[in-house]
Design a protein around this motif. Structure first.
Motif, short mmCIF file in Angstrom:
data_model
loop_
_atom_site.label_atom_id
_atom_site.label_comp_id
_atom_site.label_asym_id
_atom_site.label_seq_id
_atom_site.Cartn_x
_atom_site.Cartn_y
_atom_site.Cartn_z
N ASP A 14 -6.53 2.75 -12.18
CA ASP A 14 -7.79 2.54 -11.47
C ASP A 14 -8.63 3.81 -11.58
O ASP A 14 -8.28 4.85 -11.02
CB ASP A 14 -7.52 2.20 -10.00
N LEU A 17 -9.94 5.60 -8.27
CA LEU A 17 -8.92 6.32 -7.51
C LEU A 17 -8.48 7.58 -8.24
O LEU A 17 -8.28 8.63 -7.64
CB LEU A 17 -7.71 5.41 -7.27
N ASP A 56 1.09 5.92 -10.33
CA ASP A 56 0.83 4.63 -9.69
C ASP A 56 2.00 3.71 -10.07
O ASP A 56 2.72 3.98 -11.03
CB ASP A 56 -0.51 4.08 -10.22
N MET A 58 2.03 -0.16 -10.44
CA MET A 58 1.68 -1.19 -11.42
C MET A 58 0.60 -0.69 -12.36
O MET A 58 -0.53 -0.41 -11.93
CB MET A 58 1.19 -2.45 -10.69
N LEU A 85 2.72 7.03 -6.01
CA LEU A 85 1.61 6.73 -5.12
C LEU A 85 1.15 5.32 -5.45
O LEU A 85 0.40 5.10 -6.38
CB LEU A 85 0.50 7.75 -5.38
N ALA A 87 0.26 0.97 -4.52
CA ALA A 87 -0.52 0.12 -3.62
C ALA A 87 0.41 -0.69 -2.74
O ALA A 87 0.08 -1.01 -1.61
CB ALA A 87 -1.41 -0.80 -4.43
N VAL A 88 1.58 -1.07 -3.26
CA VAL A 88 2.48 -1.95 -2.52
C VAL A 88 3.87 -1.32 -2.41
O VAL A 88 4.37 -0.75 -3.38
CB VAL A 88 2.61 -3.31 -3.24
N GLU A 89 4.47 -1.45 -1.24
CA GLU A 89 5.83 -0.96 -1.06
C GLU A 89 6.79 -1.84 -1.84
O GLU A 89 6.71 -3.05 -1.75
CB GLU A 89 6.26 -1.04 0.41
N VAL A 107 2.44 5.13 0.10
CA VAL A 107 1.58 3.97 -0.10
C VAL A 107 0.13 4.44 0.11
O VAL A 107 -0.18 5.04 1.13
CB VAL A 107 1.93 2.83 0.87
N LYS A 108 -0.71 4.17 -0.89
CA LYS A 108 -2.06 4.74 -0.92
C LYS A 108 -2.84 4.55 0.38
O LYS A 108 -3.40 5.50 0.92
CB LYS A 108 -2.87 4.10 -2.06
N THR A 109 -2.84 3.31 0.89
CA THR A 109 -3.71 3.04 2.04
C THR A 109 -3.20 3.71 3.33
O THR A 109 -3.92 3.78 4.31
CB THR A 109 -3.83 1.53 2.29
N ASN A 110 -1.94 4.18 3.30
CA ASN A 110 -1.38 4.78 4.52
C ASN A 110 -1.72 6.27 4.65
O ASN A 110 -1.45 6.87 5.67
CB ASN A 110 0.14 4.64 4.54
N TYR A 111 -2.24 6.88 3.59
CA TYR A 111 -2.47 8.32 3.61
C TYR A 111 -3.91 8.68 3.27
O TYR A 111 -4.49 8.14 2.33
CB TYR A 111 -1.53 9.02 2.62
#
Lengths: 128, 439
Positions: A14, A17, A56, A58, A85, A87-89, A107-111
């Motif tokens: 991506d 990102l 990343d 995927m 790093l 997107a999904v656990e 996980v990206k969205t958590n940090y």
């Protein structure tokens, strides 16, 4: 070595990102470079020998998990610090990734970016 | 027919015995008659006559009993044979019914011998495998398993040989046209028969469509969450960069607007997390990894995350932490999700200047995590439904749907129960609620 900037390779398909993370790392005093897929990431890692690889999960061509596996088979790569790093656990893959070498899983969205930088600094400082 | 002959013989037997008995009784009566007429003088004495009558009745009763015993002895063989015949007929009838059940059942059944070779199979099995009976009879049943199941097949063969029941094992079986289908396989030992030795009854329950649907759902959830989380992370990090990326201080208004974007984005992240967790839970993919869990630390970090909402609504947070929950044996990740949802709810449904209390306690009956609020509360008539998936209480309907999905409590309850605990609550509309996790 300490006076030199630590070199970090960011592998993420991506573009947005990848760009923002590379910029943030540069601002935070690291020497950051990007790769747009797994294969390019593996090639750049093996030629540039960065101090840390951020992967990343995927990605096209090679997934982050496959890159990690190939890195761990390499004489240089087996000890390199890695942050997955994603997107999904994926708990199974996560547990496997933790087995060999120095590896963190985020996980990206958590940090937030600051928290990611903090994790990187902690890993270089040898904290878990 | 042997049955009729037997009945005739039985009747004849009974008749012969009956006639003999009548004869015997007649003989006894005749003797009495003679005795009584020959001693008429003596019997004129009334007492002696009474004694004679008692003797006569006794002799008749005893001889009737003896006669009945003789009757039973004489007909016992034919009666036993009749009973055996009746039982055999009933057995044949129920065997026929069982056979019909076996043949016509919609579930494929196969009977195996001790080597695992197919001895018999029903119509549903023929349909499932797409074969005629000859294609399968005497072939080894386990040779029809998919090549991808080698390890599992070896294990199942071993189980079969050791007579360990095989109960609802998921395996892939290949039918005649080469279709690989997922099935639930069960094999039960049917004991031994003198003709075929040990027999095993196989049931093959086709779950292929179910499996495919499940897989599609998993793939969809994984894809959707990945596709949703990537742009959400992009938003998050670019906003991070604008607010604290070292680009210099922003003017007040733009900074305010960007902060609002950040809050909305965080809500979206929470929503996607919840959806993902619910899907995982329903697919049985929420694996539990128990280790040392520091509950006070988790609560503190969640409160830090929620600090902007707490400050915005001037909510007072009260904490009462015991020492006991610092090293709880639980799954820290799952427990955090549960507590996070409880605290988010408390803050969401509590008005301006309200109070949220978090209590951690260790009692004799267990360890409890309680979250109380002075918020909206739950109407009494709806309290029975609040753990249902997608249920939203009538008094929270004006809270926007993106903030109240009806998934939170459903998720918390499922997680807590998966961790071996219970979730309970007390609530009064307009006064507030207390939710308690007991582990």
């Amino acid at each position: 070595m300490n006076t030199q900037k630590k070199k970090i390779l960011v592998v993420d398909d991506d573009e947005n990102l990848r760009t923002v993370l590379v910029d943030k790392l540069e601002i935070s005093g690291f020497d950051a470079l990007g790769a747009k897929d797994g294969q390019e990431g593996l090639d750049k890692a093996l030629t540039n020998h960065p101090d840390m690889v951020i992967l990343d999960g995927m990605m096209p061509r090679l997934t982050g998990w496959q890159v990690l596996e190939k890195l761990r088979q390499d004489t240089w790569g087996k000890d390199v610090k890695v942050i997955m790093l994603t997107a999904v656990e994926d708990f199974e893959k996560m547990a496997k990734a933790m087995e060999g070498g120095s590896c963190q899983y985020l996980v990206k969205t958590n940090y937030s970016l600051d928290e990611v930088v903090k994790k990187i600094q902690d890993m270089f400082a040898g904290k878990k | 027919m042997p049955n009729n002959q037997l009945i005739k013989k039985h009747l004849l037997n009974s008749l012969v015995v009956f006639i003999s008995l009548i004869g015997f009784l007649g003989f006894i009566l005749f003797i009495f008659y003679r005795v009584s007429s020959e001693s008429s003088l003596y019997l004129s004495n009334s007492l002696a006559f009474l004694q004679f009558k008692i003797l006569a009745v006794s002799v008749i009763v005893v001889s009737t009993l003896v006669a009945y015993i003789i009757y039973l002895l004489c007909t016992s063989e034919t009666r036993t044979r009749l009973l055996v015949l009746e039982a055999t007929r009933e057995l044949a009838e129920s065997k026929g019914q069982l056979q019909k059940l076996y043949e016509g059942a919609p579930v494929p059944y196969l009977t195996l011998n001790s080597k695992g070779e197919v001895q018999d199979l029903n119509k549903a099995a023929l349909r499932f495998f797409g074969v005629v009976a000859e294609d399968m009879l005497q072939k080894n049943f386990f040779s029809f398993f998919s090549d991808e199941e080698k390890e599992k097949t070896a294990q199942l063969v071993q189980h079969y040989n050791l007579r360990i029941p095989i109960n609802r094992e998921e395996v892939r079986i290949v039918n005649k046209v080469g279709d690989v289908r997922w099935v639930l396989l069960s094999v039960f030992d049917m004991g031994s028969s003198t003709k075929n030795g040990r027999l095993g009854l196989v049931t093959v329950f086709d779950i292929d469509d179910q499996k495919k649907l499940e897989q599609t759902k998993t793939e969809f959830v994984s894809l959707a969450s990945h596709q949703l989380r990537t742009p959400l992370a992009t938003f998050k990090w670019y906003i991070d960069m604008l607010l604290s990326g070292g680009l210099g201080e922003l003017p007040e208004k733009p900074k305010d607007y960007i902060s609002k974007l950040y809050t909305v984005n965080e809500e979206m992240i929470d929503l996607v997390d919840t959806l993902l967790n619910v899907s995982r839970l329903e697919l049985g993919k929420l694996t539990i990894e128990k280790k040392e869990t520091n509950v006070p630390e988790a609560v503190e970090s969640i409160l830090t995350e929620l600090s902007s909402q707490i400050t915005k609504k001037n909510i007072v947070i009260e904490k009462s932490f015991g020492d006991g929950l610092k090293n709880l044996d639980s799954d820290p990740r799952l427990l955090r999700i549960a507590i996070h949802n409880l605290l988010t709810n408390a803050v969401k449904y509590t008005g301006e200047g309200g109070r949220v209390t978090v209590s951690l306690a260790e009692t004799l009956s267990g360890k409890t995590i309680s979250v109380s609020d002075t918020g909206l509360g739950i109407p009494k008539s709806e309290q029975g439904k609040i753990f249902q998936k997608l249920f939203r209480a009538s008094n929270v309907k004006d809270v926007s749907a993106s903030q109240s999905t009806g998934l939170g409590l459903y998720l918390i309850k499922s997680i807590v129960e998966n961790l071996g605990g219970t979730l309970s609550f007390v609530s009064e509309e307009g006064k507030g609620s207390t939710f308690t996790i007991k582990l």
